[in-house]
Design a protein around this motif. Structure first.
Motif, PDB file in Angstrom:
ATOM      1  N   GLY A 235       0.859  -1.188   0.000  1.00 27.90           N
ATOM      2  CA  GLY A 235       0.000   0.000   0.000  1.00 27.90           C
ATOM      3  C   GLY A 235       0.884   1.222   0.000  1.00 27.90           C
ATOM      4  O   GLY A 235       2.078   1.151   0.323  1.00 27.90           O
ATOM      5  N   GLY A 236       0.342   2.354  -0.369  1.00 32.54           N
ATOM      6  CA  GLY A 236       1.134   3.585  -0.447  1.00 32.54           C
ATOM      7  C   GLY A 236       2.267   3.420  -1.434  1.00 32.54           C
ATOM      8  O   GLY A 236       2.128   2.798  -2.488  1.00 32.54           O
ATOM      9  N   ALA A 237       3.468   3.918  -1.061  1.00 32.63           N
ATOM     10  CA  ALA A 237       4.598   3.876  -1.995  1.00 32.63           C
ATOM     11  C   ALA A 237       5.259   2.499  -2.070  1.00 32.63           C
ATOM     12  O   ALA A 237       6.103   2.260  -2.930  1.00 32.63           O
ATOM     13  N   GLY A 238       4.911   1.592  -1.167  1.00 28.56           N
ATOM     14  CA  GLY A 238       5.418   0.223  -1.243  1.00 28.56           C
ATOM     15  C   GLY A 238       6.903   0.087  -0.991  1.00 28.56           C
ATOM     16  O   GLY A 238       7.618  -0.552  -1.754  1.00 28.56           O
ATOM     17  N   TYR A 239       7.414   0.654   0.103  1.00 34.09           N
ATOM     18  CA  TYR A 239       8.850   0.615   0.396  1.00 34.09           C
ATOM     19  C   TYR A 239       9.298  -0.723   0.976  1.00 34.09           C
ATOM     20  O   TYR A 239       8.519  -1.422   1.616  1.00 34.09           O
ATOM     21  N   THR A 240      10.590  -1.023   0.798  1.00 33.15           N
ATOM     22  CA  THR A 240      11.261  -2.059   1.577  1.00 33.15           C
ATOM     23  C   THR A 240      12.420  -1.382   2.292  1.00 33.15           C
ATOM     24  O   THR A 240      13.147  -0.587   1.672  1.00 33.15           O
ATOM     25  N   GLY A 241      12.623  -1.676   3.547  1.00 34.70           N
ATOM     26  CA  GLY A 241      13.726  -1.036   4.261  1.00 34.70           C
ATOM     27  C   GLY A 241      13.829  -1.537   5.689  1.00 34.70           C
ATOM     28  O   GLY A 241      12.984  -2.310   6.154  1.00 34.70           O
ATOM     29  N   ARG A 242      14.903  -1.083   6.369  1.00 37.98           N
ATOM     30  CA  ARG A 242      15.113  -1.471   7.759  1.00 37.98           C
ATOM     31  C   ARG A 242      14.398  -0.476   8.670  1.00 37.98           C
ATOM     32  O   ARG A 242      14.475   0.733   8.461  1.00 37.98           O
TER      33      ARG A 242
ATOM     34  N   ALA B 200      14.944   2.940   6.749  1.00 38.54           N
ATOM     35  CA  ALA B 200      16.139   3.216   5.948  1.00 38.54           C
ATOM     36  C   ALA B 200      16.003   2.390   4.676  1.00 38.54           C
ATOM     37  O   ALA B 200      16.043   1.158   4.733  1.00 38.54           O
ATOM     38  N   THR B 201      15.800   3.042   3.556  1.00 35.95           N
ATOM     39  CA  THR B 201      15.598   2.328   2.292  1.00 35.95           C
ATOM     40  C   THR B 201      16.740   2.660   1.340  1.00 35.95           C
ATOM     41  O   THR B 201      17.554   3.552   1.614  1.00 35.95           O
ATOM     42  N   ALA B 202      16.750   1.967   0.215  1.00 35.02           N
ATOM     43  CA  ALA B 202      17.782   2.234  -0.797  1.00 35.02           C
ATOM     44  C   ALA B 202      17.670   3.663  -1.310  1.00 35.02           C
ATOM     45  O   ALA B 202      18.646   4.239  -1.803  1.00 35.02           O
TER      46      ALA B 202
END
Ligand code: BTN
Length: 278
Positions: free
Chosen positions: A229-236, A249-251
């Motif tokens: 959902g939303g921007a769909g981030y992956t991160g710590r 913290a994402t790329a």
């Protein structure tokens, strides 16, 4: 789901306990109702600035997040909605749902069960299983003030066999986790006091004053997650900010996530966040 013939709450003595310090303006209890959130919104619109608590033994149309149904068998659990007009600017209200999650984890500790964890934004877990969910809805009172309904469902005395097999790794209850049944009156009192305490602290200091407590209980702290959902981030996960957003913290650098379903990126396993059926 099997529903045992448990006893309803003992209203008189519990009312004394809930209203005796004057902080809770009223408590309304129903044997059965469609949704305590819907009823609490009506109470708010009628002009009671609150805080007022509406509870039920059973809900016929309990509402979960994202339009899901919240299964509400009678006499086993807690279903309740606080309606209040908090003393904060409307633009600063968003973290109230995280504040409520903190209060639920306090209440669980208050009846002697340690180690409740929170999964952002507001699922409460014991032993990795979701035991409580929170649905917050904004409304306006008759006097033009805005008020908010904070609906809380907590699985108290369900046992393992009460959950369908496919949910047993994701959803749980206090009694199953703790190996003993929970006195529901004690829990209602513990939750009410914890909620009023945490909301007071939120009104005084904002969410900034509660962040450290939240992060300490946050099960996703330091984990790599994916947000659907939303921007769909992956991160710590770095933590949460003063607005209650999840900091990642994402790329692409640091991102603040305001909404979405969060799952561990490694296994892509939900931590009960998608569970709204017992
Ligand atoms: C979730 O999906 O995690 C949120 C569930 C919230 C359920 C509670 S039960 C009391 C109150 N009344 C409702 O209709 N919903 C909330």
């Amino acid at each position: 789901m099997t529903v045992k013939d448990d006893l309803p709450l003992d209203i008189g003595p519990l009312r004394e306990r809930l209203v005796r310090d004057g902080r809770l303006v009223d408590w309304e209890h129903h044997e059965t109702i469609d949704s305590t959130n819907r009823r609490a919104a009506v109470v708010g619109r009628e002009g009671l600035a609150g805080p007022v608590l509406v509870t039920a033994e059973h809900q016929s149309a309990g509402r979960g997040r994202q339009g899901r149904v919240w299964e509400s068998p009678a006499h086993r659990n807690f279903y309740g909605s606080f309606v209040l007009c908090p003393k904060v600017a409307q633009a600063e209200l968003a973290p109230i749902t995280l504040v409520a999650a903190l209060a639920v984890s306090d209440a669980i500790a208050g009846i002697g069960l340690a180690d409740a964890a929170i999964k952002w934004p507001n699922d409460v877990l014991l032993g990795g299983r979701k035991v409580a969910g929170i649905l917050t809805e904004l409304d306006s009172a008759a006097n033009g003030e805005f008020c908010v309904v904070v609906g809380i469902g907590v699985n108290l005395n369900l046992q393992e066999e009460d959950f369908p097999p496919e949910l047993r790794s994701k959803a749980g209850s206090l009694a199953w986790h703790g190996g003993r049944s929970v006195d529901r009156s004690d829990f209602v009192e513990s939750l009410t006091q914890a909620f009023l305490d945490r909301v007071h602290a939120f009104e005084q200091r904002g969410f900034a004053g509660l962040r450290a407590d939240y992060e300490q209980r946050h099960v996703l702290q330091g984990e790599v997650v994916r947000v659907d959902g939303g921007a769909g981030y992956t991160g710590r996960v770095l933590g949460v900010d003063d607005a209650g957003a999840l900091l990642l913290a994402t790329a692409q650098g640091q991102q603040a996530v305001h909404a979405g379903e969060v799952t561990l990126a490694g296994s892509y396993e939900t931590l009960g966040g998608a569970v709204s059926k017992n």
